[in-house]
Write a protein that holds these residues in place. Sequence first.
Motif, mmCIF file in Angstrom:
data_model
loop_
_atom_site.group_PDB
_atom_site.id
_atom_site.type_symbol
_atom_site.label_atom_id
_atom_site.label_comp_id
_atom_site.label_asym_id
_atom_site.label_seq_id
_atom_site.Cartn_x
_atom_site.Cartn_y
_atom_site.Cartn_z
ATOM 1 N N LYS A 165 0.821 -1.217 0.000
ATOM 2 C CA LYS A 165 0.000 0.000 0.000
ATOM 3 C C LYS A 165 0.856 1.269 0.000
ATOM 4 O O LYS A 165 0.649 2.168 -0.815
ATOM 5 N N THR A 166 1.805 1.334 0.923
ATOM 6 C CA THR A 166 2.605 2.559 1.064
ATOM 7 C C THR A 166 3.478 2.790 -0.158
ATOM 8 O O THR A 166 3.630 3.921 -0.633
ATOM 9 N N THR A 167 4.044 1.727 -0.699
ATOM 10 C CA THR A 167 4.860 1.845 -1.914
ATOM 11 C C THR A 167 4.021 2.370 -3.071
ATOM 12 O O THR A 167 4.474 3.223 -3.847
ATOM 13 N N LEU A 168 2.796 1.870 -3.188
ATOM 14 C CA LEU A 168 1.903 2.324 -4.258
ATOM 15 C C LEU A 168 1.541 3.795 -4.074
ATOM 16 O O LEU A 168 1.583 4.574 -5.036
ATOM 17 N N LEU A 169 1.207 4.194 -2.860
ATOM 18 C CA LEU A 169 0.870 5.599 -2.605
ATOM 19 C C LEU A 169 2.040 6.515 -2.951
ATOM 20 O O LEU A 169 1.859 7.601 -3.514
ATOM 21 N N ARG A 170 3.235 6.088 -2.607
ATOM 22 C CA ARG A 170 4.442 6.891 -2.868
ATOM 23 C C ARG A 170 4.613 7.137 -4.367
ATOM 24 O O ARG A 170 4.904 8.260 -4.805
ATOM 25 N N ASP A 171 4.436 6.089 -5.173
ATOM 26 C CA ASP A 171 4.621 6.244 -6.617
ATOM 27 C C ASP A 171 3.450 6.981 -7.246
ATOM 28 O O ASP A 171 3.629 7.707 -8.223
ATOM 29 N N LEU A 172 2.243 6.820 -6.704
ATOM 30 C CA LEU A 172 1.105 7.600 -7.191
ATOM 31 C C LEU A 172 1.360 9.086 -6.991
ATOM 32 O O LEU A 172 1.124 9.893 -7.895
ATOM 33 N N ALA A 173 1.857 9.459 -5.815
ATOM 34 C CA ALA A 173 2.154 10.867 -5.551
ATOM 35 C C ALA A 173 3.170 11.399 -6.554
ATOM 36 O O ALA A 173 3.012 12.495 -7.107
ATOM 37 N N ARG A 174 4.222 10.637 -6.789
ATOM 38 C CA ARG A 174 5.282 11.072 -7.715
ATOM 39 C C ARG A 174 4.734 11.307 -9.115
ATOM 40 O O ARG A 174 4.993 12.355 -9.731
ATOM 41 N N GLN A 175 3.970 10.352 -9.634
ATOM 42 C CA GLN A 175 3.504 10.457 -11.015
ATOM 43 C C GLN A 175 2.402 11.496 -11.176
ATOM 44 O O GLN A 175 2.375 12.237 -12.175
ATOM 45 N N MET A 190 -3.338 24.724 1.665
ATOM 46 C CA MET A 190 -2.493 24.375 0.521
ATOM 47 C C MET A 190 -3.257 24.147 -0.786
ATOM 48 O O MET A 190 -2.655 23.839 -1.805
ATOM 49 N N SER A 191 -4.563 24.296 -0.768
ATOM 50 C CA SER A 191 -5.425 24.147 -1.964
ATOM 51 C C SER A 191 -5.026 22.961 -2.848
ATOM 52 O O SER A 191 -4.729 23.130 -4.035
ATOM 53 N N PRO A 192 -5.010 21.753 -2.308
ATOM 54 C CA PRO A 192 -4.569 20.601 -3.110
ATOM 55 C C PRO A 192 -5.597 20.168 -4.154
ATOM 56 O O PRO A 192 -6.795 20.405 -3.999
ATOM 57 N N ASP A 193 -5.102 19.573 -5.218
ATOM 58 C CA ASP A 193 -5.977 18.864 -6.151
ATOM 59 C C ASP A 193 -6.224 17.440 -5.659
ATOM 60 O O ASP A 193 -7.299 16.885 -5.857
ATOM 61 N N VAL A 194 -5.191 16.868 -5.038
ATOM 62 C CA VAL A 194 -5.252 15.473 -4.577
ATOM 63 C C VAL A 194 -4.678 15.383 -3.168
ATOM 64 O O VAL A 194 -3.598 15.928 -2.903
ATOM 65 N N LEU A 195 -5.409 14.700 -2.295
ATOM 66 C CA LEU A 195 -4.914 14.387 -0.956
ATOM 67 C C LEU A 195 -4.557 12.911 -0.908
ATOM 68 O O LEU A 195 -5.346 12.054 -1.329
ATOM 69 N N ILE A 196 -3.376 12.589 -0.386
ATOM 70 C CA ILE A 196 -2.948 11.196 -0.240
ATOM 71 C C ILE A 196 -2.697 10.920 1.228
ATOM 72 O O ILE A 196 -1.956 11.660 1.882
ATOM 73 N N VAL A 197 -3.315 9.858 1.739
ATOM 74 C CA VAL A 197 -3.211 9.547 3.161
ATOM 75 C C VAL A 197 -3.194 8.033 3.357
ATOM 76 O O VAL A 197 -3.869 7.294 2.649
ATOM 77 N N ASP A 198 -2.388 7.588 4.319
ATOM 78 C CA ASP A 198 -2.165 6.163 4.548
ATOM 79 C C ASP A 198 -2.969 5.661 5.750
ATOM 80 O O ASP A 198 -3.020 6.327 6.790
ATOM 81 N N GLU A 199 -3.599 4.504 5.595
ATOM 82 C CA GLU A 199 -4.217 3.756 6.687
ATOM 83 C C GLU A 199 -5.229 4.562 7.488
ATOM 84 O O GLU A 199 -5.051 4.842 8.674
#
Length: 356
Positions: A192-202, A264-273
């Motif tokens: 899960k965390t590895t996937l979230l990390r790469d999603l954020a990057r791309q 921070m007016s984000p387009d996407v929020l990424i959060v774990d667990e």
Amino acid sequence: MWYKKHLLVYKRKAHGLKRRQLGGGRITNPNWLELFPDRIKSILLRLPRELLGKLEEVRIREGRPLEVNESGGHRFVTEEGQPTLDGDKAYRPSRDDSRRFLDLISNHSLYTLEEELRKGFITVPGGHRIGLAGRTVLSGGKVEHIRDISGFNIRIAREVRGAANAILPFLYDERERRMKHALILSPPQHGKTTLLRDLARQISSGGMEAPIAKPAGMKVCIIDERSEIAGSVHGVPSFDVGPRTDVMDACPKAEGMMMMIRSMSPDVLIVDEIGREEDAEAVTEALHAGISVIASAHGSAPEELQNRPAMKRLMDNRMFEVYVLLHRMRGKTAFRIMDRQMRLLQLQAKGEANHA
């Protein structure tokens, strides 16, 4: 000539040690071995290079066999650095090893880690997470902290570029040019965390490597309560999470999401667990504000979430448009993708090995 000759030998030795420490794997913080006391570090450095490069966990249990894990399998380690399945042949860390290790990971100041000791884990620079086992001290029926710590599980954080390639096409809405609200679901240490990390990057870079139209980079905000996704050191990510990504490090998820929404007016929020009531409220607030949320939760099937009141409400209200179910076996990660009506969109039998 004598000086140049010996300087060249020294440089070759130093280069060889650095490569051996890296082990051929992509570890953003190559000095993770410096976490260990000298005796255990020297044993780990003697491991076969291929195994050292794939390590996901190192387990230290006082008076019991030293253990390493990779690709879902385990090995004990002898004092000579040889992997074995025979625990009787393995090196057994002493009390002195445990004390020295605890001293190193606490930076010689254990009292500064009171909050981490209450939670049962410590996250160190580079995103490496160290689980703790020992005797708990209770206060008012709740865990106050852990003492007599004699067991450690060191989870080595790695960067897997491209881990999100096969999944990204199902998360991007080309018509509306936005990311869909998505929940990634899996048991612990299934990616899960590895996937979230790469999603954020791309998503942040706009150079999505998946076979889809390349959208412009979006503003991404990561709420990194345990400092695992970005692996921040003094507030600066040690992993590549993209050029348009902001990280709220070591902050409770619900509070961090609301802070990012307001500031921070984000387009996407990424959060774990996610999983607590306040997490569900913050996710709902973000969705109503028009912000895409990509979150993860523990579980092996969506049906399991129905037993958790906060998650059940999110599912009943169909807040998430896409569910990604990860399952890892023998070092390979399979995934299923379902829509908000729980209809299967994609099934992949196996993929590249991912590390949580």
